[in-house]
Design a protein around this motif. Sequence first.
Motif, PDB file in Angstrom:
ATOM      1  N   ALA A 100      28.827  15.348   6.317  1.00  0.00           N
ATOM      2  CA  ALA A 100      29.222  14.118   5.626  1.00  0.00           C
ATOM      3  C   ALA A 100      28.566  12.899   6.277  1.00  0.00           C
ATOM      4  CB  ALA A 100      30.745  13.975   5.654  1.00  0.00           C
ATOM      5  N   THR A 101      28.471  12.912   7.600  1.00  0.00           N
ATOM      6  CA  THR A 101      27.819  11.812   8.310  1.00  0.00           C
ATOM      7  C   THR A 101      26.330  11.769   7.985  1.00  0.00           C
ATOM      8  OG1 THR A 101      29.414  12.004  10.127  1.00  0.00           O
ATOM      9  CG2 THR A 101      27.365  10.832  10.593  1.00  0.00           C
ATOM     10  N   ALA A 102      25.699  12.955   7.982  1.00  0.00           N
ATOM     11  CA  ALA A 102      24.268  13.018   7.686  1.00  0.00           C
ATOM     12  C   ALA A 102      23.980  12.615   6.242  1.00  0.00           C
ATOM     13  CB  ALA A 102      23.750  14.434   7.945  1.00  0.00           C
ATOM     14  N   LYS A 103      24.921  12.881   5.334  1.00  0.00           N
ATOM     15  CA  LYS A 103      24.700  12.575   3.920  1.00  0.00           C
ATOM     16  C   LYS A 103      24.542  11.079   3.679  1.00  0.00           C
ATOM     17  CE  LYS A 103      26.415  13.760  -0.678  1.00  0.00           C
ATOM     18  NZ  LYS A 103      27.477  14.457  -1.443  1.00  0.00           N
ATOM     19  N   GLU A 104      25.179  10.275   4.529  1.00  0.00           N
ATOM     20  CA  GLU A 104      25.096   8.827   4.372  1.00  0.00           C
ATOM     21  C   GLU A 104      23.657   8.327   4.513  1.00  0.00           C
ATOM     22  OE1 GLU A 104      27.804   7.073   7.125  1.00  0.00           O
ATOM     23  OE2 GLU A 104      29.575   7.991   6.226  1.00  0.00           O
ATOM     24  N   GLY A 105      22.860   9.021   5.313  1.00  0.00           N
ATOM     25  CA  GLY A 105      21.474   8.593   5.503  1.00  0.00           C
ATOM     26  C   GLY A 105      20.473   9.481   4.793  1.00  0.00           C
ATOM     27  N   LEU A 106      20.970  10.302   3.849  1.00  0.00           N
ATOM     28  CA  LEU A 106      20.098  11.264   3.182  1.00  0.00           C
ATOM     29  C   LEU A 106      19.165  10.583   2.186  1.00  0.00           C
ATOM     30  CD1 LEU A 106      19.338  14.207   2.622  1.00  0.00           C
ATOM     31  CD2 LEU A 106      21.252  14.324   1.009  1.00  0.00           C
ATOM     32  N   ARG A 107      17.854  10.730   2.426  1.00  0.00           N
ATOM     33  CA  ARG A 107      16.819  10.222   1.516  1.00  0.00           C
ATOM     34  C   ARG A 107      15.768  11.319   1.371  1.00  0.00           C
ATOM     35  NH1 ARG A 107      13.983   6.219   3.885  1.00  0.00           N
ATOM     36  NH2 ARG A 107      14.903   6.586   5.917  1.00  0.00           N
ATOM     37  N   VAL A 114      16.607  14.810   5.386  1.00  0.00           N
ATOM     38  CA  VAL A 114      16.925  16.041   4.650  1.00  0.00           C
ATOM     39  C   VAL A 114      17.230  17.160   5.644  1.00  0.00           C
ATOM     40  CG1 VAL A 114      16.062  17.755   3.014  1.00  0.00           C
ATOM     41  CG2 VAL A 114      15.475  15.352   2.700  1.00  0.00           C
ATOM     42  N   ALA A 115      16.383  17.282   6.669  1.00  0.00           N
ATOM     43  CA  ALA A 115      16.588  18.312   7.683  1.00  0.00           C
ATOM     44  C   ALA A 115      17.925  18.114   8.397  1.00  0.00           C
ATOM     45  CB  ALA A 115      15.449  18.285   8.698  1.00  0.00           C
ATOM     46  N   LYS A 116      18.246  16.874   8.709  1.00  0.00           N
ATOM     47  CA  LYS A 116      19.499  16.587   9.403  1.00  0.00           C
ATOM     48  C   LYS A 116      20.701  16.970   8.551  1.00  0.00           C
ATOM     49  CE  LYS A 116      22.011  12.834  11.721  1.00  0.00           C
ATOM     50  NZ  LYS A 116      22.004  11.376  12.042  1.00  0.00           N
ATOM     51  N   TYR A 117      20.616  16.713   7.255  1.00  0.00           N
ATOM     52  CA  TYR A 117      21.743  17.009   6.365  1.00  0.00           C
ATOM     53  C   TYR A 117      21.982  18.510   6.228  1.00  0.00           C
ATOM     54  CZ  TYR A 117      24.620  17.314   2.187  1.00  0.00           C
ATOM     55  OH  TYR A 117      25.623  17.620   1.299  1.00  0.00           O
ATOM     56  N   TYR A 118      20.907  19.278   6.035  1.00  0.00           N
ATOM     57  CA  TYR A 118      21.061  20.713   5.799  1.00  0.00           C
ATOM     58  C   TYR A 118      21.097  21.537   7.087  1.00  0.00           C
ATOM     59  CZ  TYR A 118      20.446  20.024   0.798  1.00  0.00           C
ATOM     60  OH  TYR A 118      20.624  19.630  -0.512  1.00  0.00           O
ATOM     61  N   MET A 119      20.779  20.921   8.207  1.00  0.00           N
ATOM     62  CA  MET A 119      20.698  21.646   9.468  1.00  0.00           C
ATOM     63  C   MET A 119      22.000  22.343   9.830  1.00  0.00           C
ATOM     64  SD  MET A 119      18.609  22.385  12.002  1.00  0.00           S
ATOM     65  CE  MET A 119      17.318  21.134  11.961  1.00  0.00           C
ATOM     66  N   GLU A 120      23.116  21.635   9.705  1.00  0.00           N
ATOM     67  CA  GLU A 120      24.392  22.177  10.148  1.00  0.00           C
ATOM     68  C   GLU A 120      24.771  23.450   9.415  1.00  0.00           C
ATOM     69  OE1 GLU A 120      26.388  21.449  12.735  1.00  0.00           O
ATOM     70  OE2 GLU A 120      24.692  20.210  13.273  1.00  0.00           O
ATOM     71  N   SER A 121      24.487  23.509   8.115  1.00  0.00           N
ATOM     72  CA  SER A 121      24.884  24.689   7.355  1.00  0.00           C
ATOM     73  C   SER A 121      23.874  25.824   7.461  1.00  0.00           C
ATOM     74  CB  SER A 121      25.083  24.329   5.881  1.00  0.00           C
ATOM     75  OG  SER A 121      23.902  23.800   5.314  1.00  0.00           O
ATOM     76  N   LEU A 122      22.573  25.502   7.502  1.00  0.00           N
ATOM     77  CA  LEU A 122      21.569  26.559   7.446  1.00  0.00           C
ATOM     78  C   LEU A 122      21.159  27.122   8.799  1.00  0.00           C
ATOM     79  CD1 LEU A 122      19.146  25.504   4.554  1.00  0.00           C
ATOM     80  CD2 LEU A 122      20.921  27.248   4.549  1.00  0.00           C
ATOM     81  N   ARG A 123      21.235  26.340   9.864  1.00  0.00           N
ATOM     82  CA  ARG A 123      20.755  26.860  11.146  1.00  0.00           C
ATOM     83  C   ARG A 123      21.649  27.967  11.694  1.00  0.00           C
ATOM     84  NH1 ARG A 123      22.676  24.511  16.155  1.00  0.00           N
ATOM     85  NH2 ARG A 123      24.382  23.043  15.819  1.00  0.00           N
ATOM     86  N   HIS A 173      11.015  16.260  -9.872  1.00  0.00           N
ATOM     87  CA  HIS A 173      10.410  16.724  -8.630  1.00  0.00           C
ATOM     88  C   HIS A 173      11.240  17.899  -8.126  1.00  0.00           C
ATOM     89  CE1 HIS A 173       8.433  12.764  -8.498  1.00  0.00           C
ATOM     90  NE2 HIS A 173       9.630  12.241  -8.670  1.00  0.00           N
ATOM     91  N   ILE A 174      10.623  18.745  -7.327  1.00  0.00           N
ATOM     92  CA  ILE A 174      11.362  19.823  -6.670  1.00  0.00           C
ATOM     93  C   ILE A 174      11.021  19.843  -5.188  1.00  0.00           C
ATOM     94  CG2 ILE A 174      11.546  21.277  -8.731  1.00  0.00           C
ATOM     95  CD1 ILE A 174       9.247  22.993  -7.579  1.00  0.00           C
ATOM     96  N   MET A 175      11.912  20.454  -4.431  1.00  0.00           N
ATOM     97  CA  MET A 175      11.706  20.606  -2.995  1.00  0.00           C
ATOM     98  C   MET A 175      12.227  21.980  -2.591  1.00  0.00           C
ATOM     99  SD  MET A 175      13.277  18.271   0.137  1.00  0.00           S
ATOM    100  CE  MET A 175      12.398  16.798  -0.387  1.00  0.00           C
ATOM    101  N   LEU A 176      11.509  22.661  -1.714  1.00  0.00           N
ATOM    102  CA  LEU A 176      11.966  23.931  -1.155  1.00  0.00           C
ATOM    103  C   LEU A 176      12.487  23.697   0.263  1.00  0.00           C
ATOM    104  CD1 LEU A 176       9.153  26.443  -2.197  1.00  0.00           C
ATOM    105  CD2 LEU A 176      11.462  26.300  -3.130  1.00  0.00           C
ATOM    106  N   LEU A 209       5.913  19.725  -6.367  1.00  0.00           N
ATOM    107  CA  LEU A 209       6.648  20.096  -5.171  1.00  0.00           C
ATOM    108  C   LEU A 209       6.409  19.005  -4.140  1.00  0.00           C
ATOM    109  CD1 LEU A 209       8.197  22.286  -3.458  1.00  0.00           C
ATOM    110  CD2 LEU A 209       5.937  23.136  -2.779  1.00  0.00           C
ATOM    111  N   ILE A 210       7.455  18.252  -3.789  1.00  0.00           N
ATOM    112  CA  ILE A 210       7.244  17.113  -2.893  1.00  0.00           C
ATOM    113  C   ILE A 210       7.353  17.493  -1.411  1.00  0.00           C
ATOM    114  CG2 ILE A 210       7.918  15.414  -4.614  1.00  0.00           C
ATOM    115  CD1 ILE A 210      10.568  15.089  -3.141  1.00  0.00           C
ATOM    116  N   ASP A 211       7.966  18.648  -1.128  1.00  0.00           N
ATOM    117  CA  ASP A 211       8.024  19.082   0.267  1.00  0.00           C
ATOM    118  C   ASP A 211       8.584  20.501   0.342  1.00  0.00           C
ATOM    119  OD1 ASP A 211       7.725  19.042   3.008  1.00  0.00           O
ATOM    120  OD2 ASP A 211       9.034  17.322   3.347  1.00  0.00           O
ATOM    121  N   HIS A 212       8.278  21.155   1.416  1.00  0.00           N
ATOM    122  CA  HIS A 212       8.912  22.421   1.797  1.00  0.00           C
ATOM    123  C   HIS A 212       9.296  22.250   3.252  1.00  0.00           C
ATOM    124  CE1 HIS A 212       8.617  27.116   2.157  1.00  0.00           C
ATOM    125  NE2 HIS A 212       9.797  26.633   2.516  1.00  0.00           N
ATOM    126  N   ILE A 213      10.587  22.277   3.523  1.00  0.00           N
ATOM    127  CA  ILE A 213      11.096  22.042   4.865  1.00  0.00           C
ATOM    128  C   ILE A 213      11.669  23.344   5.413  1.00  0.00           C
ATOM    129  CG2 ILE A 213      12.792  20.796   6.264  1.00  0.00           C
ATOM    130  CD1 ILE A 213      12.566  18.489   4.279  1.00  0.00           C
TER     131      ILE A 213
END
Length: 229
Positions: A100-107, A114-123, A173-176, A209-213
């Motif tokens: 939720a904290t990371a979502k505030e700065g999600l762009r 993006v990495a910061k937002y998804y890091m907690e769930s995916l790592r 746009h899409i992103m992987l 495809l604008i990025d693959h992270i």
Amino acid sequence: MKKEIYKAKNDLPYEKFMRLGSHILTEAELLAITIRTGTKDRKAVEIGQEILSLPSVKEHGLGGLYYVTIQELMEIKGIGQVKAVKLKCLAELSMRIAMATAKEGLRFLDPSSVAKYYMESLRREKKEKVLLLLLDQKERLLGEEVLSIGTVSTSLLSPREIFVTALKKEAVHIMLLHNHPSGDPTPSKQDMRVTEEIQEIGKMIDIPLIDHIILGDNRYMSFQEAGLL
């Protein structure tokens, strides 16, 4: 003043919290408040210290509670099913608060956010999990789809499925985004091949495809940042 300090030193964790605040508590004391009671032979703080000595917690810090199973917790004397469930819920709440904290700065044009937002769930995933992020004209999230769980490969990642989904959602746009359970976000040859293929198809049908992270353990790799897109 000396009497006040002495009393604080001898406070139980809950009393210490009420007198001095949460910031003054050790991790073992914070866990002791969560589990509330010890046994006739062990204080709650001592149980908290044993929780901190579990291999996953020693490796990852308090975030390691996410990896510890209820069964492992219940092997600790003084931890029953109810306390084990409380601790697992604490780990889940911590992850959600971080997201939720990371979502505030999600762009979505900023790979680090993006990495910061998804890091907690995916790592914490033990298998590779591939997400397709669908974005509108202003790079706002329309939705996300799980494309595969297991590995990144052209056989599992169907370009047709990706772009049919994008068209249905009216994505512009899409992103992987996917994780590497090893913790190392360095792209494999297969990652490179899949990204190139989807990039080329995206150009042809005007859904770029604008990025693959790729996410590792508190590290990430962005194809866009690396100049590979």
